[in-house]
Design an enzyme around this catalytic site. Structure first.
Site, PDB file in Angstrom:
ATOM      1  N   GLY A 236       0.784  -1.226   0.000  1.00 36.02           N
ATOM      2  CA  GLY A 236       0.000   0.000   0.000  1.00 36.02           C
ATOM      3  C   GLY A 236       0.818   1.278   0.000  1.00 36.02           C
ATOM      4  N   GLU A 277       4.723  -6.129   2.777  1.00 33.10           N
ATOM      5  CA  GLU A 277       4.669  -6.882   1.515  1.00 33.10           C
ATOM      6  C   GLU A 277       4.269  -5.887   0.442  1.00 33.10           C
ATOM      7  OE1 GLU A 277       2.010 -10.043   2.814  1.00 33.10           O
ATOM      8  OE2 GLU A 277       0.274  -8.774   2.450  1.00 33.10           O
ATOM      9  N   CYS A 278       5.257  -5.164  -0.053  1.00 35.24           N
ATOM     10  CA  CYS A 278       4.999  -4.090  -1.017  1.00 35.24           C
ATOM     11  C   CYS A 278       5.070  -4.614  -2.433  1.00 35.24           C
ATOM     12  CB  CYS A 278       6.039  -2.987  -0.853  1.00 35.24           C
ATOM     13  SG  CYS A 278       5.825  -2.092   0.689  1.00 35.24           S
ATOM     14  N   GLY A 279       4.158  -4.158  -3.241  1.00 36.05           N
ATOM     15  CA  GLY A 279       4.173  -4.473  -4.659  1.00 36.05           C
ATOM     16  C   GLY A 279       4.513  -3.221  -5.441  1.00 36.05           C
ATOM     17  N   ARG A 280       3.531  -2.331  -5.533  1.00 33.50           N
ATOM     18  CA  ARG A 280       3.646  -1.112  -6.331  1.00 33.50           C
ATOM     19  C   ARG A 280       4.948  -0.342  -6.073  1.00 33.50           C
ATOM     20  NH1 ARG A 280      -0.636   1.300  -8.497  1.00 33.50           N
ATOM     21  NH2 ARG A 280      -1.937   0.148  -7.046  1.00 33.50           N
ATOM     22  N   CYS A 355     -11.054  -0.461 -30.303  1.00 31.50           N
ATOM     23  CA  CYS A 355     -12.276   0.150 -30.821  1.00 31.50           C
ATOM     24  C   CYS A 355     -13.236   0.434 -29.674  1.00 31.50           C
ATOM     25  CB  CYS A 355     -12.910  -0.786 -31.829  1.00 31.50           C
ATOM     26  SG  CYS A 355     -11.765  -1.210 -33.131  1.00 31.50           S
ATOM     27  N   TYR A 384       1.427  -3.248 -11.856  1.00 28.25           N
ATOM     28  CA  TYR A 384       0.015  -3.209 -12.268  1.00 28.25           C
ATOM     29  C   TYR A 384      -0.153  -2.646 -13.685  1.00 28.25           C
ATOM     30  CZ  TYR A 384      -0.461  -4.000  -7.270  1.00 28.25           C
ATOM     31  OH  TYR A 384      -0.336  -4.516  -5.998  1.00 28.25           O
TER      32      TYR A 384
HETATM   33  C1  LIG Z   1      -2.150  -6.119  -3.353  1.00 32.87           C
HETATM   34  C2  LIG Z   1      -1.660  -6.517  -2.043  1.00 32.87           C
HETATM   35  C3  LIG Z   1      -0.391  -6.109  -1.593  1.00 32.87           C
HETATM   36  C4  LIG Z   1       0.490  -5.196  -2.385  1.00 32.87           C
HETATM   37  O1  LIG Z   1      -0.063  -3.937  -2.433  1.00 32.87           O
HETATM   38  P1  LIG Z   1       0.725  -2.707  -3.079  1.00 32.87           P
HETATM   39  O2  LIG Z   1      -0.255  -1.615  -3.001  1.00 32.87           O
HETATM   40  O3  LIG Z   1       1.080  -3.096  -4.458  1.00 32.87           O
HETATM   41  O4  LIG Z   1       1.927  -2.484  -2.232  1.00 32.87           O
HETATM   42  C5  LIG Z   1       0.044  -6.569  -0.380  1.00 32.87           C
HETATM   43  N1  LIG Z   1      -0.717  -7.390   0.393  1.00 32.87           N
HETATM   44  C6  LIG Z   1      -1.944  -7.784  -0.004  1.00 32.87           C
HETATM   45  C7  LIG Z   1      -2.726  -8.683   0.877  1.00 32.87           C
HETATM   46  C8  LIG Z   1      -2.461  -7.355  -1.215  1.00 32.87           C
HETATM   47  O5  LIG Z   1      -3.679  -7.748  -1.580  1.00 32.87           O
END
Ligand SMILES: *Cc1c(COP(=O)(O)O)cnc(C)c1O
Length: 407
Positions: A236, A277-280, A355, A384
Site C-alpha cells: 500500500g 509486503e509491497c508491490g507497487r 475500438c 500493475y
Molecule cells: C495487493 C496486495 C499487496 C500489495 O499492495 P501494493 O499496493 O502493491 O503495495 C500486499 N498485500 C496484499 C494482501 C495485497 O492484496
C-alpha cells in the site's frame, strides 16, 4: 521525468532503426533492471532490523524482475497457488507467504506440501479448513490472522479494510479464532495481517496507521499470549502518478519506524516484528511502456494521438481513471513522401488502437509537439501494468518485453 525513462531511451537508441517499409512500430515494456536493483536495495536497507520486506508478486510477477528483487527481500508474497509456484520456480528456497480471500482446499493442501513459510488466514471457515488439512497431512504451518479493522482509515486510492470488504475477519471473530487455534496442534499463531489501504502517499499518515496496528495487536494478544507478535502491515505504499517528483517519503517513514520500535518495545512485553509486503512501491518505477504514435488527428475540438497498442497492454490509467504521465521522444526520420501528421503546443489526448472510447491513457495534456512516428514513453509502468491487462482483447500483437541491464 527524465530519470524514470532513461533506460527506455537508451534501449530505443540502441536498436537499429527498422526498415521503414517493413518494420513493426515500437511497442514495448522496457524494464530498467539496474534501476530496480538499486531501488530495491535502498528501500530495504533503510528498514530497521525489526522490519522485514516481502515482495507482493501480484504487482508484477515477471520472472526477470523476481530474480532481480529476490536477493534484496526476505521473501515473496503470493496471492494464489500459481504465484506460489512461480516464486519457487525462481528460487526453490525462497520464503513464500500466502494470502488472499477464497483459497481453495486444493490451494491450502499444495501450499502445505510445498512448505510455504506462512499462510494469512482470511476467515474462521478458512482457519477450520487449514486446521483440518494441516492435521490430515501432518504439516505444521505458521499463520497470521487477517483482520478487517474497525477504524477510520486515512484517505488513499483503495481501501481494503475499515469498511465492509471481502478481506479478513472481524475483530469480534478473534475470540473464536483463539479457541480454534488452541485446538489445532499443527497451527502456530504468529500475529496479524492488516493490509488495509493502497496507494498511500503520506508517510506521516501511514506511521499513524501503523501505530494503531501495534496498539490493536497488543490488545488482541490478551487472547493469544504470543511472546513475539508479527504484524504484517501489508503493502500500500503509494506511487505519485500526478506529481512525479513528490513521492512517498521512505526515509521519513523508516525513521518513524525506529521511533515506534522505541515506544512500543517494553522489557516485559511481547517482542514486535513488522513485515511489509509491497508491490507497487518496489516495481512501479522500473518500467516504461514505450509505444509509437501511429496517427495524430482532431475532431470535435479535441486532438488525439493514436499509439500502437492500447490499454489491453497497459490498463492502469483506465483502471485508476488518471492521466498517466508520459514523455514524447522525438524521432526525426520520416522517409515517406506524404505529409507527417503532427500537433504542436497543443492539448493532446493519447489513445490506443482499441475500438472503444475507453482506450485512453491521458486526456487533454499539453505537449510541445507530437508527430506520427514519435515515441510516447509512459513512466511508472512497472507495477500493475501488463500484469492487470486483458491482453487478448482485439488480438493485436503483444508488446516486446525488454530487460535493460545497463546504466
Ligand atoms: C495487493 C496486495 C499487496 C500489495 O499492495 P501494493 O499496493 O502493491 O503495495 C500486499 N498485500 C496484499 C494482501 C495485497 O492484496
Amino acid at each position: 521525468m527524465e530519470h524514470w525513462v532513461r533506460a527506455a531511451k537508451e534501449w530505443i537508441r540502441s536498436r537499429s532503426l527498422p526498415d521503414a517499409r517493413t518494420g513493426q512500430p515500437v511497442c514495448a515494456f522496457v524494464y530498467d533492471l539496474a534501476g530496480l536493483r538499486r531501488h530495491a536495495a535502498q528501500t530495504v536497507e533503510a528498514l530497521p532490523s525489526f522490519c522485514h520486506m516481502y515482495y507482493a508478486m501480484k504487482a508484477n510477477s515477471d520472472k526477470e524482475l523476481l530474480r532481480v528483487i529476490r536477493p534484496h527481500v526476505r521473501g515473496f508474497e503470493a496471492a494464489s497457488i500459481g504465484e506460489v509456484r512461480k516464486a519457487l520456480a525462481v528460487d526453490s528456497q525462497v520464503p513464500v507467504i500466502f494470502g488472499g480471500p477464497g483459497k481453495t482446499d486444493e490451494e491450502l493442501r499444495e501450499a502445505l506440501q510445498l512448505g510455504v513459510e506462512r499462510i494469512h488466514v482470511e476467515s474462521l471457515h478458512e482457519l477450520r479448513r487449514l486446521s483440518y488439512w494441516s492435521k490430515e497431512l501432518g504439516r505444521e504451518i505458521t499463520v497470521l490472522l487477517r483482520v478487517n479493522l474497525k477504524v477510520e482509515l486515512p484517505q488513499a486510492t483503495l481501501q481494503m479494510g475499515g469498511r465492509a470488504t471481502q478481506f479478513g475477519m472481524e475483530e469480534a471473530d478473534l475470540d473464536q479464532a483463539a479457541a480454534l487455534l488452541s485446538d489445532s496442534p499443527h497451527l502456530r499463531m504468529a500475529g496479524f495481517h492488516l493490509h488495509s489501504i493502497s496507494n498511500q502517499l503520506d508517510a506521516e499518515a501511514h506511521l499513524l496507521l501503523l501505530e494503531c496496528y501495534i496498539e490493536r495487536a497488543k490488545a488482541w494478544n490478551k487472547l493469544f499470549r504470543m511472546e513475539q507478535i508479527t504484524i504484517n502491515a501489508g503493502g500500500g505504499i503509494g506511487v505519485n502518478y500526478s506529481d512525479l517528483e513528490r513521492q512517498f517519503d521512505w526515509r521519513l517513514f523508516t525513521n518513524g519506524l525506529r521511533r515506534l520500535e522505541k515506544i512500543h518495545s517494553l522489557p516485559d512485553g511481547p517482542e514486535l516484528r513488522i513485515d511489509f509486503e509491497c508491490g507497487r512501491y518496489l516495481t512501479a518505477f522500473c518500467g516504461v511502456y514505450a509505444t509509437e504514435v501511429i496517427d495524430v488527428k482532431s475532431n470535435h475540438g479535441k486532438t488525439f494521438a493514436v499509439v500502437r497498442g492500447g490499454t489491453q497492454h497497459f490498463r492502469l490509467p483506465v483502471s485508476w481513471r488518471h492521466n498517466h504521465p508520459f514523455d514524447v521522444l522525438p524521432v526525426e526520420s520520416w522517409p515517406y513522401p506524404y505529409e507527417r501528421p503532427e500537433a504542436a503546443n497543443y492539448s493532446i489526448t493519447v489513445v490506443g488502437q482499441l475500438c472503444t472510447p475507453k482506450d485512453v491513457f491521458a486526456e487533454e495534456v499539453s505537449v510541445s509537439r507530437i508527430r506520427s512516428g514519435d515515441i510516447v514513453l509512459f513512466a511508472l509502468a512497472g507495477a500493475y501494468g501488463w500484469a492487470i491487462s486483458h491482453h487478448e482483447f482485439l488480438s493485436h500483437p503483444h508488446p516486446e518485453m525488454v530487460y535493460w541491464k545497463e546504466s
